[in-house]
Design an enzyme around this catalytic site. Sequence first.
Site, mmCIF file in Angstrom:
data_model
loop_
_atom_site.group_PDB
_atom_site.id
_atom_site.type_symbol
_atom_site.label_atom_id
_atom_site.label_comp_id
_atom_site.label_asym_id
_atom_site.label_seq_id
_atom_site.Cartn_x
_atom_site.Cartn_y
_atom_site.Cartn_z
ATOM 1 N N LYS A 199 0.848 -1.197 0.000
ATOM 2 C CA LYS A 199 0.000 0.000 0.000
ATOM 3 C C LYS A 199 0.881 1.244 0.000
ATOM 4 O O LYS A 199 1.521 1.573 0.987
ATOM 5 C CB LYS A 199 -0.932 0.052 1.219
ATOM 6 C CG LYS A 199 -2.024 1.116 1.008
ATOM 7 C CD LYS A 199 -2.682 1.601 2.278
ATOM 8 C CE LYS A 199 -1.879 2.640 3.016
ATOM 9 N NZ LYS A 199 -1.641 3.902 2.277
ATOM 10 N N GLY A 252 7.479 5.220 7.802
ATOM 11 C CA GLY A 252 6.635 6.401 7.966
ATOM 12 C C GLY A 252 6.900 7.052 9.311
ATOM 13 O O GLY A 252 8.004 6.946 9.864
ATOM 14 N N SER A 253 5.871 7.709 9.839
ATOM 15 C CA SER A 253 6.048 8.474 11.066
ATOM 16 C C SER A 253 6.167 7.556 12.286
ATOM 17 O O SER A 253 5.625 6.451 12.302
ATOM 18 C CB SER A 253 4.866 9.423 11.255
ATOM 19 O OG SER A 253 3.664 8.686 11.359
ATOM 20 N N THR A 254 6.858 8.020 13.295
ATOM 21 C CA THR A 254 6.979 7.269 14.549
ATOM 22 C C THR A 254 5.608 7.096 15.184
ATOM 23 O O THR A 254 5.299 6.035 15.736
ATOM 24 C CB THR A 254 7.950 8.000 15.501
ATOM 25 O OG1 THR A 254 9.263 7.933 14.924
ATOM 26 C CG2 THR A 254 7.997 7.369 16.874
ATOM 27 N N GLU A 255 4.776 8.122 15.056
ATOM 28 C CA GLU A 255 3.416 8.070 15.602
ATOM 29 C C GLU A 255 2.636 6.871 15.034
ATOM 30 O O GLU A 255 2.061 6.071 15.774
ATOM 31 C CB GLU A 255 2.736 9.386 15.227
ATOM 32 C CG GLU A 255 1.359 9.599 15.753
ATOM 33 C CD GLU A 255 0.674 10.773 15.027
ATOM 34 O OE1 GLU A 255 1.344 11.482 14.239
ATOM 35 O OE2 GLU A 255 -0.534 10.944 15.249
ATOM 36 N N GLY A 257 3.959 4.348 13.391
ATOM 37 C CA GLY A 257 4.734 3.140 13.704
ATOM 38 C C GLY A 257 4.307 2.525 15.022
ATOM 39 O O GLY A 257 4.193 1.302 15.168
ATOM 40 N N GLU A 274 10.523 1.396 10.053
ATOM 41 C CA GLU A 274 11.560 2.386 9.750
ATOM 42 C C GLU A 274 10.893 3.736 9.923
ATOM 43 O O GLU A 274 10.021 4.109 9.137
ATOM 44 C CB GLU A 274 12.072 2.152 8.332
ATOM 45 C CG GLU A 274 13.448 2.730 8.107
ATOM 46 C CD GLU A 274 13.375 4.144 7.591
ATOM 47 O OE1 GLU A 274 13.385 5.066 8.434
ATOM 48 O OE2 GLU A 274 13.286 4.330 6.379
ATOM 49 N N CYS A 308 13.972 10.710 6.038
ATOM 50 C CA CYS A 308 14.021 10.254 7.433
ATOM 51 C C CYS A 308 15.405 10.472 8.034
ATOM 52 O O CYS A 308 15.530 10.660 9.228
ATOM 53 C CB CYS A 308 13.600 8.789 7.523
ATOM 54 S SG CYS A 308 14.534 7.727 6.435
ATOM 55 N N GLU A 406 10.899 16.055 14.635
ATOM 56 C CA GLU A 406 11.178 15.902 13.206
ATOM 57 C C GLU A 406 10.316 16.906 12.435
ATOM 58 O O GLU A 406 9.093 16.866 12.514
ATOM 59 C CB GLU A 406 10.838 14.473 12.771
ATOM 60 C CG GLU A 406 11.101 14.232 11.306
ATOM 61 C CD GLU A 406 10.899 12.778 10.900
ATOM 62 O OE1 GLU A 406 9.789 12.256 11.101
ATOM 63 O OE2 GLU A 406 11.851 12.176 10.374
HETATM 64 P P1 NAI Z 1 2.274 8.579 8.008
HETATM 65 O O1 NAI Z 1 3.164 7.806 8.904
HETATM 66 O O2 NAI Z 1 0.890 8.870 8.454
HETATM 67 O O3 NAI Z 1 2.170 7.836 6.569
HETATM 68 C C1 NAI Z 1 3.025 6.828 6.103
HETATM 69 C C2 NAI Z 1 2.223 5.655 5.562
HETATM 70 O O4 NAI Z 1 1.477 5.079 6.631
HETATM 71 C C3 NAI Z 1 1.195 6.012 4.489
HETATM 72 O O5 NAI Z 1 1.157 4.975 3.527
HETATM 73 C C4 NAI Z 1 -0.107 6.042 5.256
HETATM 74 O O6 NAI Z 1 -1.217 5.752 4.449
HETATM 75 C C5 NAI Z 1 0.115 4.930 6.258
HETATM 76 N N1 NAI Z 1 -0.700 5.018 7.491
HETATM 77 C C6 NAI Z 1 -1.125 6.126 8.142
HETATM 78 N N2 NAI Z 1 -1.858 5.801 9.221
HETATM 79 C C7 NAI Z 1 -1.900 4.443 9.268
HETATM 80 C C8 NAI Z 1 -2.503 3.499 10.148
HETATM 81 N N3 NAI Z 1 -3.197 3.886 11.213
HETATM 82 N N4 NAI Z 1 -2.338 2.185 9.903
HETATM 83 C C9 NAI Z 1 -1.618 1.771 8.827
HETATM 84 N N5 NAI Z 1 -1.041 2.618 7.953
HETATM 85 C C10 NAI Z 1 -1.164 3.939 8.169
HETATM 86 O O7 NAI Z 1 3.030 9.936 7.658
HETATM 87 P P2 NAI Z 1 2.345 11.338 7.235
HETATM 88 O O8 NAI Z 1 1.169 11.617 8.097
HETATM 89 O O9 NAI Z 1 2.153 11.324 5.790
HETATM 90 O O10 NAI Z 1 3.513 12.357 7.605
HETATM 91 C C11 NAI Z 1 3.610 12.873 8.918
HETATM 92 C C12 NAI Z 1 5.032 12.950 9.381
HETATM 93 O O11 NAI Z 1 5.575 11.651 9.427
HETATM 94 C C13 NAI Z 1 5.982 13.717 8.487
HETATM 95 O O12 NAI Z 1 5.942 15.073 8.732
HETATM 96 C C14 NAI Z 1 7.302 13.117 8.891
HETATM 97 O O13 NAI Z 1 7.762 13.721 10.065
HETATM 98 C C15 NAI Z 1 6.968 11.680 9.178
HETATM 99 N N6 NAI Z 1 7.285 10.792 8.046
HETATM 100 C C16 NAI Z 1 8.427 10.055 8.095
HETATM 101 C C17 NAI Z 1 8.797 9.281 7.023
HETATM 102 C C18 NAI Z 1 10.049 8.493 7.038
HETATM 103 O O14 NAI Z 1 10.605 8.218 5.980
HETATM 104 N N7 NAI Z 1 10.521 8.056 8.182
HETATM 105 C C19 NAI Z 1 8.007 9.244 5.795
HETATM 106 C C20 NAI Z 1 6.775 9.999 5.857
HETATM 107 C C21 NAI Z 1 6.461 10.755 6.950
#
Ligand code: NAI
Length: 502
Positions: A199, A252-255, A257, A274, A308, A406
Amino acid sequence: MDHPATSFQQPAYSETAQKFLARKPMLFINNEWIEAQGPTLPVEDPSTGRFIAEIADATDAEVDRAVAAARTAFDDGRWSDLPPIQRERTIHRLADLIEKYADEFAELEAIDNGKPKDVAAVSDIPGSISNMRYTAGWATKLSGETIEPMAQPRGAMHSFTRREPIGVAAQIVPWNFPLLMATQKISAALAAGCTLILKPAEQTSLTALRLADLVAEAGFPAGTINIITGNGHTAGARLVSHPDVDKVGFTGSTEVGKIINRAATDTMKRVTLELGGKSPVIILPDMDLATAAKGATSAIFYNSGQVCIAGSRLYAHRSIFDSLLENMEQAATSWQPRPSLEPGARMGPLVSREQMDRVMGYIDAGQKAGASAAIGGDAPATNGGYYVNPTILVNVKPEMSVVKEEIFGPVVVAQRFDDLDEVARAANDTSYGLGASIWTKDVSAMHKLAGEIKSGTIWGNCHSSLDAALPFGGYKQSGIGREKGREGVEAYTELKTVFIKL
Ligand code: NAI
Ligand code: MG
């Protein structure tokens, strides 16, 4: 270089891209395109803020259908039981096809994410291909070992370990490196013999959908790779809690994660996470300032800081701080944001309005708390699009949100230090631990700091250098487990011990 608003003109899309954008919202399940039944999500070009396409927001029933396809494909062994060389070759064929359509992938990535096409063409797309090629080789190289038992007479027992695929993997990737993250994740699962549901992020699903076009042609049996689009809190959450999913790979985000890790616990899914970072860049006084300044600016402004491992906390020795900053201000002039399809663009807009608001919110909060912008701190005047100027914040204090959290934008906080112990403590004063770079020719100082800093990767005299062969992942709240390298593939296996009395 100041550009008037009207000069932020996104060049026209190619005909191939236009045709792709006109497609109906579809999901890729069991090697077939399925017309989506549920709601749709808009696709936006962050260089203009205009809506350009629609993708599916997969419903629960559609998520379940994708999981069922992957489950059946795994359970009947159509992928996992193939000779490993055949799995290896199939992954290579998918890499060949990405290579064949590399220009199209680069354009779609630029349109969808906002990163310059010229950057995607030399970085994201070739990086995706080389990740896949490296990882494909592990299909034929995974192995266990013969272990002599400690409490048995010699020859009484035969004991060994073997690697088996975990099963069905759900792989959820973010929007900052869409194809790169997708291919890194799927190739590891595939090399191990898993089947998967991918996804992509709702903001950037186009290259994953284009990838789906190539899956059957590459020769993957139906159900091996399923690609569905949709929101995280619905489609993503359903995947993660699905009882027929055995492993979750997430970036994605730590939150999120943390939410995923909790959801995975119910059925004890294996997880690789990650997550975020706040990576320090440490510059010692012996360093050549032009080199250090160039490195430190790339470390934060590459991909508009949406990385990241972005070098978002700069620590420069007090004796060189002022001159380093002057050099960085000079180096930053080559990082002015431009529309993603403009030839020669180096930095694009941020991915979305939401991300731009977050980043500007952090800059405001920092300035209200007493920080000042040595450069940037603002957005250029445009007619739409999510551009933020490269920003260096000074006069910052460790407790400010701009230093602790971050930001995920082109914003670096610059601080001074006097000695190695002090900078090691400051570097470790964070809940993250993904990357850190140390810039010096002093070998002893380099190794001392490399040992002290709690971080999954330490770079010396470079930052953000990655290699498919080298394990990558985080300490502390930057994640769990490792991707890339042997470990990245083993993360999609179970280790079985076989102990036979002879
Ligand atoms: P996010 O962590 O919400 O999104 C990343 C992925 O997780 C997307 O595919 C999203 O659809 C999916 N996702 C979101 N909520 C989910 C859930 N409850 N269960 C399963 N999958 C879920 O990140 P977002 O909101 O787009 O960005 C917010 C912050 O996160 C950014 O400002 C940045 O600080 C951080 N981030 C870090 C990344 C990294 O490479 N470590 C990449 C993207 C965001
Ligand atoms: Mg989110």
